[in-house]
Enzyme design. Structure first.
Site, PDB file in Angstrom:
ATOM      1  N   PRO A 195      94.700 -40.462  36.172  1.00  0.00           N
ATOM      2  CA  PRO A 195      95.512 -40.145  37.421  1.00  0.00           C
ATOM      3  C   PRO A 195      97.046 -39.833  37.066  1.00  0.00           C
ATOM      4  CG  PRO A 195      95.558 -42.505  36.596  1.00  0.00           C
ATOM      5  CD  PRO A 195      94.371 -42.020  35.845  1.00  0.00           C
ATOM      6  N   ASP A 240      94.148 -28.412  37.722  1.00  0.00           N
ATOM      7  CA  ASP A 240      94.420 -28.503  39.004  1.00  0.00           C
ATOM      8  C   ASP A 240      95.991 -28.737  39.142  1.00  0.00           C
ATOM      9  OD1 ASP A 240      92.140 -28.121  39.820  1.00  0.00           O
ATOM     10  OD2 ASP A 240      91.712 -30.374  40.401  1.00  0.00           O
ATOM     11  N   LYS A 293      97.955 -23.889  42.401  1.00  0.00           N
ATOM     12  CA  LYS A 293      99.337 -23.393  43.065  1.00  0.00           C
ATOM     13  C   LYS A 293      98.955 -22.853  44.556  1.00  0.00           C
ATOM     14  CE  LYS A 293     102.766 -22.704  39.684  1.00  0.00           C
ATOM     15  NZ  LYS A 293     102.597 -22.114  38.499  1.00  0.00           N
ATOM     16  N   GLY A 295      92.223 -33.901  38.216  1.00  0.00           N
ATOM     17  CA  GLY A 295      92.872 -35.091  38.167  1.00  0.00           C
ATOM     18  C   GLY A 295      91.643 -35.945  38.109  1.00  0.00           C
ATOM     19  N   GLY A 296      92.240 -37.245  37.694  1.00  0.00           N
ATOM     20  CA  GLY A 296      91.216 -38.481  38.044  1.00  0.00           C
ATOM     21  C   GLY A 296      89.961 -38.237  37.494  1.00  0.00           C
ATOM     22  N   ASP A 297      88.933 -38.594  38.178  1.00  0.00           N
ATOM     23  CA  ASP A 297      87.524 -38.315  37.598  1.00  0.00           C
ATOM     24  C   ASP A 297      86.915 -37.099  38.381  1.00  0.00           C
ATOM     25  OD1 ASP A 297      85.032 -39.313  36.317  1.00  0.00           O
ATOM     26  OD2 ASP A 297      84.296 -38.836  38.472  1.00  0.00           O
ATOM     27  N   ILE A 313      84.797 -37.337  41.947  1.00  0.00           N
ATOM     28  CA  ILE A 313      85.421 -37.950  42.920  1.00  0.00           C
ATOM     29  C   ILE A 313      86.148 -37.007  43.672  1.00  0.00           C
ATOM     30  CG2 ILE A 313      86.666 -39.825  44.119  1.00  0.00           C
ATOM     31  CD1 ILE A 313      85.148 -41.549  42.001  1.00  0.00           C
ATOM     32  N   THR A 338      89.744 -42.983  37.957  1.00  0.00           N
ATOM     33  CA  THR A 338      89.860 -42.277  39.167  1.00  0.00           C
ATOM     34  C   THR A 338      91.265 -43.121  39.746  1.00  0.00           C
ATOM     35  OG1 THR A 338      88.961 -41.597  41.221  1.00  0.00           O
ATOM     36  CG2 THR A 338      88.299 -43.933  40.572  1.00  0.00           C
ATOM     37  N   ALA A 339      91.791 -42.580  40.784  1.00  0.00           N
ATOM     38  CA  ALA A 339      92.947 -42.803  41.161  1.00  0.00           C
ATOM     39  C   ALA A 339      93.001 -44.186  41.569  1.00  0.00           C
ATOM     40  CB  ALA A 339      93.636 -42.047  42.354  1.00  0.00           C
ATOM     41  N   MET A 394      93.453 -39.188  49.918  1.00  0.00           N
ATOM     42  CA  MET A 394      94.029 -38.115  51.046  1.00  0.00           C
ATOM     43  C   MET A 394      93.997 -38.711  52.418  1.00  0.00           C
ATOM     44  SD  MET A 394      91.786 -34.845  49.477  1.00  0.00           S
ATOM     45  CE  MET A 394      90.145 -36.183  49.102  1.00  0.00           C
TER      46      MET A 394
HETATM   47  N1  SAH Z   1      89.520 -36.670  41.246  1.00  0.00           N
HETATM   48  C1  SAH Z   1      90.524 -37.326  41.810  1.00  0.00           C
HETATM   49  C2  SAH Z   1      90.961 -37.279  43.239  1.00  0.00           C
HETATM   50  C3  SAH Z   1      91.113 -36.031  43.658  1.00  0.00           C
HETATM   51  S1  SAH Z   1      91.428 -35.997  45.660  1.00  0.00           S
HETATM   52  C4  SAH Z   1      90.456 -38.846  41.120  1.00  0.00           C
HETATM   53  O1  SAH Z   1      89.456 -39.117  41.029  1.00  0.00           O
HETATM   54  O2  SAH Z   1      91.548 -39.579  41.264  1.00  0.00           O
HETATM   55  C5  SAH Z   1      93.267 -36.040  45.615  1.00  0.00           C
HETATM   56  C6  SAH Z   1      93.654 -37.577  45.917  1.00  0.00           C
HETATM   57  O3  SAH Z   1      93.485 -38.553  45.021  1.00  0.00           O
HETATM   58  C7  SAH Z   1      95.045 -37.568  46.384  1.00  0.00           C
HETATM   59  O4  SAH Z   1      95.571 -37.275  47.815  1.00  0.00           O
HETATM   60  C8  SAH Z   1      95.450 -39.126  46.369  1.00  0.00           C
HETATM   61  O5  SAH Z   1      94.882 -39.717  47.359  1.00  0.00           O
HETATM   62  C9  SAH Z   1      94.608 -39.432  45.086  1.00  0.00           C
HETATM   63  N2  SAH Z   1      95.220 -39.423  43.869  1.00  0.00           N
HETATM   64  C10 SAH Z   1      95.164 -38.799  42.844  1.00  0.00           C
HETATM   65  N3  SAH Z   1      95.973 -38.911  41.531  1.00  0.00           N
HETATM   66  C11 SAH Z   1      96.687 -40.310  42.118  1.00  0.00           C
HETATM   67  C12 SAH Z   1      97.513 -41.049  41.654  1.00  0.00           C
HETATM   68  N4  SAH Z   1      98.258 -40.943  40.414  1.00  0.00           N
HETATM   69  N5  SAH Z   1      98.166 -41.839  42.525  1.00  0.00           N
HETATM   70  C13 SAH Z   1      97.740 -42.138  43.623  1.00  0.00           C
HETATM   71  N6  SAH Z   1      96.784 -41.264  44.302  1.00  0.00           N
HETATM   72  C14 SAH Z   1      96.346 -40.356  43.554  1.00  0.00           C
END
Ligand code: SAH
Length: 260
Positions: free
Chosen positions: A24, A47, A69, A100-102, A105, A130-131, A182
């Protein structure tokens, strides 16, 4: 101590793509596999959500490409990203596709994998935090709990067709928990659908913005007040539907006790 370099499992190979979940935001949330893949990369295609702290850990000689971007139109972006990944792997580079995250997802992972498969190129996946998981930790809550919810939903506020339809009736039941990604733009839609299907107006929702980053922020609200509470949220945010921050909940019950 764990020796990254000596570890036998090679995360990146020339001409192959490693999909890496960056977590995250906080670089400390990277897995050791993610770190190793970054250190071995020739190219890192990332990303917008991936922060500078994570990118700083990549091989200093690696080329960093930001594909998040604006300028990539939404309709062409994915096609261009697929083409870039394929081209870099074909050149024999160790490609890290950093998300970002996983990666699995809301990460459009399948589209990129399919492009690589069509090109006959190899790939592997390094999962990331994941977030939703990071956000739950921020508020001191668990996503599942005995006697409360035996499942948890991972939901998007919108998809390619617009606002995303969900199993609203199921979600509206007492005790249900969902992590809504989102969800900022679709807050009124979510609220309307859930209340129409019987969700209580006072169902707790916690907004966690920028989870694990320096500018992390938590807003505790309810289904009734969600659109208002989202008013000044500018960064990426997860809505934890059905969960209130543990500390605030404890404080509230103490207040109630004091009053009675
Ligand atoms: N693959 C990512 C999600 C991508 S979709 C994951 O697994 O986390 C993008 C959305 O993820 C954002 O709109 C928000 O809802 C969430 N997100 C990603 N990083 C975040 C963070 N650090 N804090 C809160 N929400 C986050």
């Amino acid at each position: 101590m764990f020796d990254l370099a000596a570890s036998s499992h090679c995360a990146a190979a020339p001409g192959q793509v490693t999909f890496v979940g960056a977590g995250p935001g906080d670089p400390d949330h990277l897995t050791l596999k993610a770190l190793r893949a970054l250190q071995q990369a020739d190219v890192v295609i990332h990303d917008r959500l991936v922060g500078a702290g994570v990118l700083a850990l990549a091989n200093p000689a690696a080329v960093l490409v930001d594909v998040g971007k604006t300028g990539f139109g939404p309709a062409t972006a994915q096609k261009d990203i697929n083409a870039l990944i394929v081209a870099e792997a074909r050149r024999g580079r160790r490609v890290v596709r950093l998300k970002g995250g996983d990666c699995g997802i809301f990460g459009r992972l399948d589209e990129e994998i399919e492009a690589l498969d069509r090109a006959g190129l190899g790939w592997s996946i390094v999962p990331g935090l994941t977030a939703a998981v990071a956000a739950a930790a921020v508020i001191g809550q668990s996503l599942t709990r005995r006697g409360r919810n035996a499942s948890v939903r991972i939901v998007t506020g919108h998809d390619m067709a617009g606002f995303a339809e969900q199993d609203w009736r199921g979600m509206a039941r007492r005790g249900e928990v969902a992590a809504i990604y989102m969800g900022k733009k679709s807050a009124r839609f979510l609220q309307g659908r859930l209340m129409m299907h019987g969700a209580a107006a006072d169902t707790p929702i916690t907004i966690v913005e920028n989870a694990s980053r320096a500018d992390e922020r938590t807003v505790a609200t309810s289904l009734a007040d969600l659109p208002k509470a989202l008013g000044d949220i500018a960064g990426p945010a997860v809505l934890l539907y059905g969960l209130a921050p543990r500390r605030a909940a404890a404080t509230l019950s103490r207040l109630k006790e004091a009053r009675s």
